[in-house]
Each structure stands twice: as C-alpha cells, then as structure tokens.
Design an enzyme around this catalytic site. Sequence first.
Site, PDB file in Angstrom:
ATOM      1  N   ASP A   1      -1.247   6.656   6.354  1.00  0.00           N
ATOM      2  CA  ASP A   1      -2.419   5.906   5.914  1.00  0.00           C
ATOM      3  C   ASP A   1      -2.755   4.933   7.042  1.00  0.00           C
ATOM      4  O   ASP A   1      -2.032   3.961   7.257  1.00  0.00           O
ATOM      5  CB  ASP A   1      -2.079   5.161   4.611  1.00  0.00           C
ATOM      6  CG  ASP A   1      -3.189   4.213   4.167  1.00  0.00           C
ATOM      7  OD1 ASP A   1      -4.187   4.067   4.889  1.00  0.00           O
ATOM      8  OD2 ASP A   1      -3.027   3.599   3.084  1.00  0.00           O
TER       9      ASP A   1
ATOM     10  N   LYS B   1     -12.841  -1.106   7.111  1.00  0.00           N
ATOM     11  CA  LYS B   1     -12.188  -2.176   7.876  1.00  0.00           C
ATOM     12  C   LYS B   1     -12.634  -2.123   9.335  1.00  0.00           C
ATOM     13  O   LYS B   1     -13.226  -3.046   9.847  1.00  0.00           O
ATOM     14  CB  LYS B   1     -10.674  -2.071   7.748  1.00  0.00           C
ATOM     15  CG  LYS B   1     -10.210  -2.404   6.332  1.00  0.00           C
ATOM     16  CD  LYS B   1      -9.101  -1.523   5.876  1.00  0.00           C
ATOM     17  CE  LYS B   1      -8.897  -1.549   4.385  1.00  0.00           C
ATOM     18  NZ  LYS B   1      -8.883  -2.842   3.736  1.00  0.00           N
TER      19      LYS B   1
ATOM     20  N   TRP C   1       0.822  -1.216   0.000  1.00  0.00           N
ATOM     21  CA  TRP C   1       0.000   0.000   0.000  1.00  0.00           C
ATOM     22  C   TRP C   1       0.852   1.261   0.000  1.00  0.00           C
ATOM     23  O   TRP C   1       0.555   2.220  -0.727  1.00  0.00           O
ATOM     24  CB  TRP C   1      -0.994  -0.011   1.165  1.00  0.00           C
ATOM     25  CG  TRP C   1      -2.096  -0.984   0.908  1.00  0.00           C
ATOM     26  CD1 TRP C   1      -2.332  -2.152   1.567  1.00  0.00           C
ATOM     27  CD2 TRP C   1      -3.083  -0.916  -0.139  1.00  0.00           C
ATOM     28  NE1 TRP C   1      -3.404  -2.803   1.005  1.00  0.00           N
ATOM     29  CE2 TRP C   1      -3.884  -2.079  -0.025  1.00  0.00           C
ATOM     30  CE3 TRP C   1      -3.365  -0.002  -1.149  1.00  0.00           C
ATOM     31  CZ2 TRP C   1      -4.955  -2.334  -0.905  1.00  0.00           C
ATOM     32  CZ3 TRP C   1      -4.430  -0.256  -2.017  1.00  0.00           C
ATOM     33  CH2 TRP C   1      -5.203  -1.401  -1.891  1.00  0.00           C
TER      34      TRP C   1
HETATM   35  N1  PMP Z   1      -4.462   1.617   2.148  1.00  0.00           N
HETATM   36  C1  PMP Z   1      -4.590   0.512   2.896  1.00  0.00           C
HETATM   37  C2  PMP Z   1      -3.674   0.318   4.061  1.00  0.00           C
HETATM   38  C3  PMP Z   1      -5.571  -0.432   2.580  1.00  0.00           C
HETATM   39  O1  PMP Z   1      -5.695  -1.536   3.323  1.00  0.00           O
HETATM   40  C4  PMP Z   1      -6.431  -0.207   1.493  1.00  0.00           C
HETATM   41  C5  PMP Z   1      -7.547  -1.152   1.139  1.00  0.00           C
HETATM   42  N2  PMP Z   1      -7.337  -2.474   1.358  1.00  0.00           N
HETATM   43  C6  PMP Z   1      -6.235   0.940   0.734  1.00  0.00           C
HETATM   44  C7  PMP Z   1      -5.254   1.838   1.097  1.00  0.00           C
HETATM   45  C8  PMP Z   1      -7.120   1.249  -0.442  1.00  0.00           C
HETATM   46  O2  PMP Z   1      -8.353   1.600   0.015  1.00  0.00           O
HETATM   47  P1  PMP Z   1      -9.558   1.948  -0.970  1.00  0.00           P
HETATM   48  O3  PMP Z   1      -9.918   0.682  -1.651  1.00  0.00           O
HETATM   49  O4  PMP Z   1     -10.591   2.458  -0.025  1.00  0.00           O
HETATM   50  O5  PMP Z   1      -9.089   2.986  -1.921  1.00  0.00           O
END
Ligand code: PMP
Length: 368
Positions: A176, A200, A104
């Site tokens: 994040d 989450k 991520w």
């Molecule tokens: N950052 C993290 C740490 C995530 O776990 C996720 C989703 N699994 C995201 C970003 C992306 O999130 P979204 O699908 O809401 O854009």
Amino acid sequence: MSRPYNFSPGPATLPESVLQQAAAEMLDWHGSGMSVMEMSHRGRDYGLIIEQCEADLRALLAIPLHYRVLFLQGGAQAQNAVLPLNLAALKPQRQMDYVVTGSWSQKSAEEALKYGDAQVVAKADGYTHIPNPATWRLRPQASYVHLCSNETVHGVEFHQLPDLRALGSGAPLAIDFSSHVLSRPLDWSRVALAYGGAQKNIGPAGLTLVVLREDLLGHALPICPSVFDYRLQANNQSMLNTPPTYAIYIAGLTLQWIKAQREGDLTGLAAVEARNIAKAQLLYDCIDGSQLYENRVDPACRSRMNVPFFLRDESRNAAFLAGAAERGLLQLKGHKMVGGMRASLYNAMPLAGVQALVEWLREFERQS
Ligand code: PMP
C-alpha cells in the site's frame, strides 16, 4: 492571493500551477468546448488524457513493461478486500501474510481475514519501528505478503523494501503506497503489486491506482465483483465501468508538474525526492533539537511524508494549533488515534512551507 500552507494528511495540498491549469481549462479543454468532466470516457479527447497519464506514470516510476496500470475507484480501503479477492487463490491454501507497522496495515490484515487464512507475520509494538525482516514468520506457501510502505497515521516508512526471495519466501510482495507514491523511486524487482489512493501525492480523492505484474492477473475468486477483477479491468483499459475521469485528468496534470521539477542538476522524480529529503530533515532536526517537541519513531524508518510529533506539555496543544493557524499553517492536528500533531509534507508542500512551520515551532518554544 497568498495561499496558506496546508499540512493535511489527505486529501492534501496540490501544486498551485496544477489548480490554475485546471481552472483555466475548466470550461473548455483544448478547444473541445467541454470540461473534462463532461467528456465521454470512451471519446477521443479523453483517450488522449488517460493515455498520457499512464505514459507519464510509467516513465516517472520506471514501471516495467510486464506490469499493468489500473485506474480504479473505491479507495485504498477497497483494495484491502480487492487484493485478497484477486490474489488469495494464487495458492490453494489461501494463506496471506501481513506485516503490521501501523494502523493502515492493521486494517488491511483484518479485512483480508474475510477471504482466507490471513495472518500477521510481524507486528511492531507501538508502531514506532519496523521489525527486522529476518524475524518475520513468512510462510512458504503464502499467496502473497502485504505491507504498507508508508504508514500515514504513525509516520513509519520503509526506506528499503524487503527482498522476499532473500528471506526465503517465493511469494509476491503487495504494498500500500498511498501516502508516499511518487515521492521517491520504487524498486519493482521487489514489488509485484502496489496500490494507493490518489488523494495525497497525486490528485483528488476518487482515483485508486493499482500497478501489478501481469502474471497476477486471472486468479480472482468467483465472488470477486467484476469491476474489481484485475484481469477484467486490465483487459478493458480500466473501462469496465466508468473510471474516475476528472481525478485521472488532475493526476495527469500533477504528473506533468513532477516531470517539470528541477533541483540543482536533478529533474523530475529525482528532484522531487531530493526536496522531500531536505524538507523532512529540516523538520526532524528542529524537533530533535528542541526541549518541547518529540517524535517517537525509530530514526531508521521515520517517514519523509508524515511527521507525527508531540508537545511534551500537552496542555499547550490548543495554543500551538491556534498560533499555527494565525500564521497560515493549517491542518496540523494529529490523528485522533495518536494525538499530538502531524505535519504531512507531500510533494506539493514547498520548502518555504516547512521553513515557516519550523520558525513557528521555534517561536512557540521560546514563548513556552
Ligand atoms: N492506506 C493508507 C496508507 C492511507 O493513508 C489511507 C488514507 N489515509 C488509506 C489506506 C485509506 O484510503 P481511502 O480512504 O482512499 O480508502
């Protein structure tokens, strides 16, 4: 009806009482004659819902008064662009420092390249550890430093956030916190901005939280879309466009559920954190004590929320998952990038769910 245990990484399990309350209020919220879904975001009733949600979030996370809370759309991935669009120009060089500890944060760094001089200043090979902050190549003129405080796919969590000032950087730290928000307290003295998707630990997909220090408002690049300009959204109470009203309502119910939690002498977020520590410990101890399973993450930064693990005999993966599903243990397949298994243990996963998983891990190992 007994519900299965859902170990999905997100959208993820929510407290049953939250779902029941939402169901009870579906057609008529507090005598309004309307579902929350049907309310104007500018009406009095909805105003009460969003104000309470913000107040509870502030109280639970001890958000200082000089930080603003934004309820946005677009998900955490939109923030990969929105953050540089708002903060790259904090300094004229438009340097942005990224610490990469999993997939991520890697994605975040790649997206930021579109908006300026984004550089990976530290990277963990194999995504199983956090490079020592003393070795990060932080740039003195960086507009900000970014990291992902819990890597959902690789299961790497910062148990302590870096003190950038002590590392010689005056830049604000942006994190994040999508996959561990509200699982533990947050040290705002080290964080200038935190963002995350709600799906989450907080509620349904569709809501993106941004919490940021006031001095970071008002620096957006001219090309920044208005609905993603932090200052415009802050000035309009997140209502420059229609916010994700129903997702905010469910998030509010989840926050009230967190406030009501008790664990021994502990209440609220402290109770939830204690339970999260106990759940993670139970699962990691089981994995570490076995001959069949392994987790490859440095114990110093193993995630309490997302536990990836592997069967040493990968040919048994399908049998493991099938037996788990028969026992009501769902969504345990690992991310395709990593393989193996992953159990996500968000706030709403009860200890009993982790106990049931551990029982199955032991039983499956005996059968192997
Ligand atoms: N950052 C993290 C740490 C995530 O776990 C996720 C989703 N699994 C995201 C970003 C992306 O999130 P979204 O699908 O809401 O854009």
